[in-house]
Each structure stands twice: as structure tokens, then as C-alpha cells.
Design a protein around this motif. Structure first.
Motif, PDB file in Angstrom:
ATOM      1  N   VAL A 310       0.841  -1.202   0.000  1.00  9.77           N
ATOM      2  CA  VAL A 310       0.000   0.000   0.000  1.00  9.77           C
ATOM      3  C   VAL A 310       0.875   1.250   0.000  1.00  9.77           C
ATOM      4  O   VAL A 310       1.833   1.349   0.773  1.00  9.77           O
ATOM      5  N   ASP A 311       0.536   2.183  -0.861  1.00  7.10           N
ATOM      6  CA  ASP A 311       1.167   3.500  -0.863  1.00  7.10           C
ATOM      7  C   ASP A 311       0.471   4.346   0.207  1.00  7.10           C
ATOM      8  O   ASP A 311      -0.713   4.648   0.098  1.00  7.10           O
ATOM      9  N   VAL A 312       1.187   4.705   1.259  1.00  4.63           N
ATOM     10  CA  VAL A 312       0.573   5.388   2.397  1.00  4.63           C
ATOM     11  C   VAL A 312       0.016   6.751   2.002  1.00  4.63           C
ATOM     12  O   VAL A 312      -1.067   7.140   2.437  1.00  4.63           O
ATOM     13  N   LYS A 313       0.737   7.491   1.167  1.00  4.24           N
ATOM     14  CA  LYS A 313       0.315   8.849   0.830  1.00  4.24           C
ATOM     15  C   LYS A 313      -1.034   8.880   0.122  1.00  4.24           C
ATOM     16  O   LYS A 313      -1.821   9.806   0.294  1.00  4.24           O
ATOM     17  N   TYR A 455      -2.678  -0.107   9.697  1.00  2.00           N
ATOM     18  CA  TYR A 455      -1.294   0.344   9.866  1.00  2.00           C
ATOM     19  C   TYR A 455      -0.982   1.522   8.937  1.00  2.00           C
ATOM     20  O   TYR A 455      -0.186   2.405   9.298  1.00  2.00           O
ATOM     21  N   ALA A 456      -1.598   1.561   7.758  1.00  2.00           N
ATOM     22  CA  ALA A 456      -1.427   2.719   6.873  1.00  2.00           C
ATOM     23  C   ALA A 456      -2.036   3.966   7.513  1.00  2.00           C
ATOM     24  O   ALA A 456      -1.509   5.075   7.362  1.00  2.00           O
ATOM     25  N   TYR A 457      -3.151   3.772   8.223  1.00  2.00           N
ATOM     26  CA  TYR A 457      -3.753   4.893   8.949  1.00  2.00           C
ATOM     27  C   TYR A 457      -2.765   5.461   9.973  1.00  2.00           C
ATOM     28  O   TYR A 457      -2.606   6.680  10.095  1.00  2.00           O
ATOM     29  N   MET A 458      -2.108   4.575  10.712  1.00  2.00           N
ATOM     30  CA  MET A 458      -1.160   5.038  11.727  1.00  2.00           C
ATOM     31  C   MET A 458      -0.006   5.794  11.088  1.00  2.00           C
ATOM     32  O   MET A 458       0.398   6.871  11.563  1.00  2.00           O
ATOM     33  N   LEU A 480      -8.626   1.305   1.433  1.00  2.00           N
ATOM     34  CA  LEU A 480      -7.585   1.144   0.424  1.00  2.00           C
ATOM     35  C   LEU A 480      -8.216   1.185  -0.958  1.00  2.00           C
ATOM     36  O   LEU A 480      -9.369   0.808  -1.151  1.00  2.00           O
ATOM     37  N   ASN A 481      -7.438   1.618  -1.933  1.00  2.00           N
ATOM     38  CA  ASN A 481      -7.990   1.867  -3.266  1.00  2.00           C
ATOM     39  C   ASN A 481      -7.151   1.193  -4.344  1.00  2.00           C
ATOM     40  O   ASN A 481      -5.930   1.241  -4.311  1.00  2.00           O
ATOM     41  N   TYR A 482      -7.833   0.562  -5.307  1.00  2.00           N
ATOM     42  CA  TYR A 482      -7.122  -0.054  -6.434  1.00  2.00           C
ATOM     43  C   TYR A 482      -7.511   0.579  -7.768  1.00  2.00           C
ATOM     44  O   TYR A 482      -7.018   0.177  -8.812  1.00  2.00           O
ATOM     45  N   ILE A 551       6.005  -1.123   8.143  1.00  2.00           N
ATOM     46  CA  ILE A 551       5.496   0.236   7.917  1.00  2.00           C
ATOM     47  C   ILE A 551       6.651   1.207   7.780  1.00  2.00           C
ATOM     48  O   ILE A 551       7.593   1.210   8.584  1.00  2.00           O
ATOM     49  N   THR A 552       6.595   2.054   6.747  1.00  2.00           N
ATOM     50  CA  THR A 552       7.460   3.221   6.627  1.00  2.00           C
ATOM     51  C   THR A 552       6.576   4.429   6.344  1.00  2.00           C
ATOM     52  O   THR A 552       5.358   4.321   6.295  1.00  2.00           O
ATOM     53  N   LYS A 553       7.208   5.587   6.134  1.00  2.00           N
ATOM     54  CA  LYS A 553       6.431   6.777   5.780  1.00  2.00           C
ATOM     55  C   LYS A 553       5.712   6.596   4.448  1.00  2.00           C
ATOM     56  O   LYS A 553       4.645   7.167   4.226  1.00  2.00           O
ATOM     57  N   ASP A 554       6.296   5.799   3.564  1.00  2.00           N
ATOM     58  CA  ASP A 554       5.783   5.697   2.205  1.00  2.00           C
ATOM     59  C   ASP A 554       4.930   4.457   1.949  1.00  2.00           C
ATOM     60  O   ASP A 554       3.978   4.518   1.173  1.00  2.00           O
TER      61      ASP A 554
END
Length: 789
Positions: A310-313, A455-458, A480-482, A551-554
Motif C-alpha cells: 500500500v502507498d501510504v500517501k 497500519y497505513a492509517y497510523m 484502500l484503493n485499487y 510500515i514506513t512513511k511511504d
């Protein structure tokens, strides 16, 4: 003058009412002669990557490869089809009477239909009226409907309809599928020779079969190319090179780069073409990684792997691997990503964050890690060992079960359940009482999609907060979006948190960064090129599910490994099975900086270095950043002032020592049971010195406690194969390892122990009192109920 004209028209209408009525009816019939939607065909579900590459398709329900209509027809095919089928296409109004007349003469002369004379517009109508017998009457209807179609649509639109629904041989319908099937290309990538080949096929679809009618197909294609050359559509060099191109042979297979995402799209957008957010290069490399590990793990009869990136941004799905390339027998078509599976330890970071956020703990608060039994429930650490006490952050990093259960007991199952509901974990859907304390150790189920979303929310919350200096977004917990056509709306800025505060999330990620890496990456801290990742693993009971989430920033990467059938396997763990895949996937991305500290949501406080609690005056303390909400936690309960002699070997008081020889000192003292295990793991731990001979223990410090049994529990005595009752082992911890303890059941003496204080017990069923007394006369009691089966 206008009035006179209007009156004349009205008079004529009155005189010819029947003709007028018939005319109006004919106009209405003509207007409604075509349905609003010309083709109601079953379409193939098609998915493309983010950059428009064809990555998968699911055949239509009628067994035809028929792609949804395109917005345009590529120039080369447009020139070819018009030149071959209808060179006056842009000049006539739906039909060409001259062409029809010549066709009539040829057909009459041959006494059979050898030429149709239909325009492209008429052929669209014929495709629309599929199944109608060819006759002159039907031809007349086609002419009428063709003119109606010309009124409705532009020439380009009519050409689009034709290109999308024309037959191209076998079960291939439409230009786009034909382009891929025969040339492995998208329509705009076709050469002049390839476009010409496809242009002649709708007229004679059977010519495309490999090894059959190849010469006829070649001749038709070359005649069309010559026509294009003579019409100056192509130049001489292009014409001569086109003649040299071979005809297609073996049909290309439909790509299946993301087959399980295709399944998902087919359920939600059946018969549509969806441009997804998948990055095809990443998807293919993740496919390769999964394939490699599948070939390795299947030797241990582990057959299924799922990976979600997942792309977090944007919350876009970058890669979607719903299963490994296994076989039907091992459920290759099951999409594991949204399948509920036992969570193992993968929920522990949520509990840690919640307790930090609610001020229940600090990052390094000591949590007991001793043998524990709660209402008959006895959690065990993975290594079956005990630390006595462990900082909360280390308990999370090491995924220790007993501290997690004790933390959940303190926080309460119901409160934690409510937090999981806020995170929208759909499969945590039973009443909290049905889970109990096992909720934190795999008693619940979750799916990879929801976990990655949480986790992307966090990650998104923390990054946005530091970038805006104290703002949250109302829809941070976005789905999440595809679909590339959809852009995630994160809502409006606000000051209130959604679920967790930024400070608590930052502290959690710092703890998760310290999780021990898989074999071969243990020394990651010593390499500048190493990735800083907050990550967590989980293993369900019986080796059924192995999880890893990073998890990272991205990016957020989620991995599941196991058997879709639910069969557990030895050696299947999150660290050994899922984590290596996780880190291989992360290596596909550029290195990113670690999360910035959200200082507006943190506060610097004096923290006890040994206990991790808020420092009291007797603690050895240092300034540490903690979440603002955590400052209400209690002060350190383990440091107290004691009086010792100058050698610090004995405790003293004014009853046995002169005041000048008494030293007041702060001492770190743990409860007996915790101390018993803690000292074996911490060689620097100094137990309380004994009282000097002649001194009175005025404080009556608690020197011992029961390890087992806990208070007011039921003890079930089991029988061996011969029906004999087996003893239960009672355990006590004493602060003085040299002290002798004396054991009693009710008022009956059982015996004494030294060093290792364990006593076997076989007793009658019922309620009993166990008493243990040390040499100094200090005693402890425990009430238990004994049953046998």
C-alpha cells in the motif's frame, strides 16, 4: 406574412389528418427505432496497470473475449478498416446506394450472395441485430436504422462501436482483444501490417486460424496495404517493410499478472475495464518473490502466500498478490488477502498504542513476565521462559505473550475491542466476552486488507501531523484503493485524533523498529544502507498462520503465509516464514527517512531509568519524550529508601547501629515472584541486603510470594494411564535464596525446601489452605480448590 404561412400549414394539416397522423407515428417510430444502449453484450472484465498496461482479463459470461468499448480507435486501424470496408464512410449518411446496387448485380449474376455492399454503419446495425437472417427485407431495415444511427452518433463513435463488436475469429470479439490475442500488443502499438491484418478479419474471421488459410489471409492483407500505398496513406518504404512482416501464428495468452485482484474487480465492476493503481514492475517482482518462497516452503507442505503493498500517501494498492502459484488442490484461486485468519500477535502494537494514548503505560514501563494463570487461562511465551519483568517496548519488540496478556487485563478486553472497532477490523465481530484475554494472542481473526489499512492509517496520521504541526484529518482511516479513477479523500483538517494520537503512534513505531530481524539481517543497525522499518510478526496457534506487517512513511507491506485449508505446519512462524518475504519486498523500494518526532504531541519528563515509570525523588532518572496523554501515569513503585551500614552489606536501623554508621540509600526492589525470575536475567540486579543481626525488621518487607497457584483458582488433578492421580507442583519465590521454607496443607506438615522452592501435592477434592513459613516465621497462605476428573 408569418401568420398567413402558419394558417396555411394548419389548414393542410386539418385537410390531411390521416396522413399527418401516420407521418407523426412514423417519425416517432423512426426516432425510437434504436434502443438507447445499442449493445447489451456480456463484456470481459479487464484490468490495466497504473500506466495503462494490460495486466489481466476475465472472459465474459457468454464465453467471448469481448472487451468494453474504447473511447477512440487508433489511427492506423481506422485508416485500414475504412479503406477495406467502406472507403466512403465519412461521406455517406449511413448507406451507400451505389455500392448496394453493384452488390445486387453481382449477387444476381452469381445467384448467391457474394458481396454485401454494406457500410460500416450498416455492419454496426447488423451486429446489433445479431441472429437475423440475411435478406433484402432485412437489408432494408438495416438501411433505415443506419440513417437513425448516423443522426445519433458521430462517425468516430460509430467506428468505435464497430471496432468493439466486430468478430475477429474464434471467440475473439473487438479490436482490443484481437490486438492482444494475435500480436500481444495494445491497439495503438500495432504496425501498419498488423493493423491491416486485423482490418480484413471481420470480413472473413476464419482466416486467422494458424496453419489454415494463411495464404488467403496474406493476400488480403497485402492487397489492403497496396491500396493504402496507392491512396498515399503510407509511403513506399512503409509499404515494402509492411509486406515483409509475418502473419500471426500461435495466439498470445491473456496476461494474469494480478489474477486475484482481477477476481475482486470482476465482483465489484463486472464487465468493465478498470485502470488500477498497480505498478506493473513492482507487481511482477513481488510475483517473482512469492514464487521463489513458494517453491521453498512447499517442501514443508506450506502452499499459500499473500502479499499486499500500500502507498501510504494515496492509500493506493501498489501490488496485490492474493495467493501463490500453487494448484487447485491447494486452493490457488482463493484470495487470501480478504480471508479472515487467526491474528496471532499481529494486534499487539494496537494495544501498546492504545495504552500509551490513554496514559496506562509509558514506553518502557516494566510489565511483569512471570508464570500467570487468569481464570484458568495460562498464557506462555514462545520460548517458554520468563524475564520477571520487561519494559513494555521490549515486550512488544520481542512479542512476549505474558506481558501482553497482563497489559490487556489491565486495559480491559472491552476497551481494546472498542479500539479495534474504530480501526474497522471487520472480522473482529464477536462480543468481547467471547474473546477474553486470548484476543491479544490470536483468539480473533482479521484479514490482510484491514490490517494494512489500519497500519497505513497510523503511518499517515503521524506523517500528516508532523507536516502540518498538529493537525489530523477526518478521514485518515480511508479505505484502500485499487482504482486509478478514484482519488482518496482524507477529509478536513481537525485538532482531534481519530483513534490514536501522533505521539503514541511514534513511540509504537520506535518500539516496532527494534523487532529482531530475520536470519541474515541481525546486524542491520550497523549498515547505513539498512532500511528503518517498523514491523511486527504474528504466528497463530498450531502454526496455521504466519504474519508480517512492515510500515514506513511511504509504504505498508503485509504478508501472510500458511495453508488456505487451515492445516498447521511445524516451523511455520511469522519471523521465519513471513518476515523474509516482507524484507525482500521492501528492498524493491528506495530507502526513506524515519518518521519525524511529533514534538507538539510529546512532552519531556523525568523517567525512572530502571522501572520506566514517572520518576519519583528516589529514582535514577533521565529526561525522555513521552506522549502528552501519558503524563498522568503513576510514579515509580519500585524504588524506596532503605538504611544500610557503610559496607552496604546489611540493612540496619537505630536499634542495632549508631546513627553515624547508617547510610540512607535508594534501592530498586521488585516483588518476590518478579524478582525471582528478573535476577536470573539481570546480573546487575542487587537484591535487598539482609538485616544485620540484632536488628528488627520494622517494615516487615514481603520476602516471598506464590508463583503457583494463583489466588482462588481451581486445580484439576489428572490421572496417568494406570488411573493414579498425578501431583500438582506448588512453587514459591523467596528473596533470600538460602532461606529454608516449611510447607503445610491445612494444618498437615508436607516438608521443607531450600534454594528451589517447589512442593508436590496430592490432596482430596475440596477447598484447602496452603501455608508456607520461612525460618524467620514469616508466612504466606493461599486458598485453592482441588478437583479431579
Amino acid at each position: 406574412m408569418k401568420n398567413i404561412f402558419s394558417l396555411n400549414v394548419i389548414d393542410k394539416i386539418k385537410k390531411h389528418k390521416i396522413k399527418t397522423t401516420i407521418g407523426c407515428i412514423l417519425i416517432v417510430v423512426y426516432y425510437f427505432s434504436l434502443p438507447q444502449t445499442l449493445f447489451k453484450s456480456n463484456y470481459t472484465t479487464v484490468i490495466e496497470s497504473a500506466d495503462g498496461q494490460f495486466i489481466g482479463a476475465k472472459i465474459a459470461d457468454d464465453g467471448q473475449w469481448r472487451f468494453p468499448e474504447n473511447d477512440s480507435v487508433p489511427y492506423k486501424f481506422q485508416q485500414c478498416i475504412v479503406a477495406f470496408e467502406d472507403q466512403y464512410f465519412y461521406k455517406h449518411f449511413g448507406f451507400n446506394p451505389i455500392s448496394m446496387y453493384h452488390a445486387f448485380l453481382q449477387n444476381k449474376k452469381a445467384n448467391r450472395i457474394v458481396r454485401g455492399g454494406s457500410t460500416i454503419t450498416q455492419q454496426v446495425i447488423r451486429l446489433h441485430r445479431d441472429g437475423k437472417k440475411r435478406s433484402y427485407f432485412e437489408k432494408g431495415i438495416e438501411v433505415i436504422l443506419s440513417t437513425r444511427l448516423e443522426f445519433r452518433h458521430s462517425k468516430d463513435k460509430i467506428l468505435q462501436l464497430y471496432a468493439a463488436h466486430a468478430p475477429f475469429g474464434s471467440n475473439v470479439v473487438g479490436l482490443e482483444m484481437a490486438s492482444w490475442r494475435y500480436f500481444g500488443l495494445q491497439p495503438y502499438q500495432l504496425s501498419w501490417a498488423e493493423a491491416a491484418t486485423l482490418a480484413v478479419l471481420p470480413n472473413a474471421p476464419s482466416l486467422i486460424y494458424p496453419g489454415k488459410n494463411q495464404q488467403k489471409l496474406l493476400e488480403k492483407r497485402n492487397r489492403l496495404l497496396k491500396k493504402l500505398y496507392l491512396d498515399k496513406t503510407i509511403d513506399k518504404d512503409t509499404y515494402e517493410l509492411a509486406l515483409l512482416e509475418p502473419l500471426p501464428q500461435k495466439p498470445f495468452s491473456v496476461p494474469q499478472i494480478a489474477p486475484h485482484l482481477l477476481q475482486k474487480v470482476a465482483k465489484e465492476h463486472k464487465g468493465k475495464k478498470v485502470k488500477t493503481t498497480i505498478k506493473v514492475g513492482i507487481q511482477e517482482r513481488v510475483n517473482d518473490i512469492v514464487s521463489q518462497y513458494y517453491n521453498l516452503y512447499k517442501q514443508n507442505q506450506v502452499h499459500n502466500i499473500a502479499v499486499l503493498v500500500v502507498d501510504v500517501k494515496t492509500r493506493n494498492i501498489v501490488s496485490y498478490v492474493g495467493n501463490s502459484p500453487t494448484d487447485i488442490e491447494h486452493q490457488k484461486d482463493v484470495d487470501i488477502i480478504e480471508a479472515p485468519r487467526s491474528t496471532g500477535s499481529i494486534l499487539k502494537p494496537f494495544l501498546y498504542t492504545a495504552m500509551l494514548d490513554d496514559g496506562e503505560i509509558l514506553p518502557n514501563t516494566l510489565i511483569p513476565d512471570v508464570p500467570t494463570q487468569i481464570s484458568g487461562y495460562s498464557p506462555q511465551n514462545y520460548d517458554l521462559a520468563y524475564d520477571g519483568a520487561v519494559p513494555a517496548s521490549r515486550a512488544l519488540a520481542r512479542s512476549l505473550n505474558i506481558p501482553s496478556v497482563l497489559m490487556l487485563q489491565e486495559y480491559s478486553v472491552t476497551r481494546f475491542y472498542e479500539q479495534l472497532q474504530k480501526l474497522k477490523l471487520r472480522d473482529v465481530n464477536r462480543h468481547p466476552s467471547n474473546y477474553g484475554l486470548s484476543l491479544i494472542l490470536g483468539g480473533a481473526e482479521a484479514n490482510l486488507w484491514d490490517l494494512c489499512k489500519a497500519y497505513a492509517y497510523m503511518s499517515g496520521t503521524l506523517t500528516n501531523y508532523t507536516q502540518t504541526q498538529d493537525e489530523f484529518r477526518s478521514n485518515e482511516l480511508a479505505t484502500l484503493n485499487y482504482n486509478s479513477a478514484f482519488k482518496t479523500d482524507f477529509g478536513k483538517p481537525k485538532r482531534e485524533k481519530n483513534v490514536f494520537s501522533a505521539g503514541a503512534i511514534w513511540q509504537t513505531f520506535n518500539a516496532m523498529k527494534e523487532v529482531n530481524r530475520p536470519h541474515g539481517d541481525e546486524a542491520w543497525r550497523f549498515y547505513d544502507s539498512s532500511l528503518e522499518i517498523a514491523w511486527k510478526t504474528g504466528t497463530s496457534f498450531g502454526g496455521r498462520d504466519a504474519w508480517a506487517v512492515g510500515i514506513t512513511k511511504d509504504y505498508v507491506v503485509g504478508v501472510w503465509v500458511g495453508n488456505a485449508t487451515g492445516e498447521g505446519r511445524p516451523l511455520l512462524t511469522g519471523v521465519e516464514s513471513a518476515a523474509p518475504i516482507l524484507f525482500d519486498v521492501f528492498r524493491l523500494f528506495p530507502k526513506t527517512n524515519w518518521f519525524q518526532a511529533p514534538y507538539n504531541d510529546l512532552e519531556e519528563k523525568l523517567i525512572c531509568n530502571q522501572s520506566g515509570y514517572m520518576a519519583q525523588e528516589n529514582c535514577d532518572a533521565s529526561l525522555q519524550w513521552i506522549p502528552k496523554t501519558a503524563k498522568k501515569t503513576e510514579s515509580c513503585p519500585y524504588h524506596k529508601l532503605i538504611h544500610v551500614d557503610k559496607s552496604e552489606q546489611f540493612r540496619v536501623n537505630n536499634n542495632c547501629e549508631v546513627m553515624d554508621n547508617i547510610v540512607t540509600k535508594s534501592w530498586f526492589v521488585l516483588p518476590p515472584v518478579i524478582e525471582w525470575y528478573y535476577k536470573s536475567k539481570h546480573v546487575n540486579y542487587k537484591m535487598l541486603p539482609p538485616y544485620k543481626e540484632g536488628c528488627v525488621d520494622n517494615n516487615q518487607d514481603k520476602k516471598m510470594d506464590f508463583i503457583y497457584p494463583s489466588a482462588n483458582i481451581k486445580i484439576m488433578l489428572t490421572k496417568d494411564f494406570e488411573g493414579e492421580l498425578q501431583p500438582v507442583i506448588l512453587k514459591v519465590a523467596h528473596s533470600n535464596s538460602e532461606m529454608e521454607l516449611f510447607w503445610y496443607l491445612d494444618e498437615k506438615y508436607l516438608g521443607s525446601t531450600k534454594t528451589f522452592h517447589e512442593m508436590q501435592l496430592v490432596a482430596s477434592t475440596g477447598t484447602h489452605i496452603i501455608t508456607v513459613v520461612d525460618e524467620l516465621g514469616i508466612e504466606i497462605k493461599r486458598k485453592v480448590k482441588i478437583e479431579s476428573n
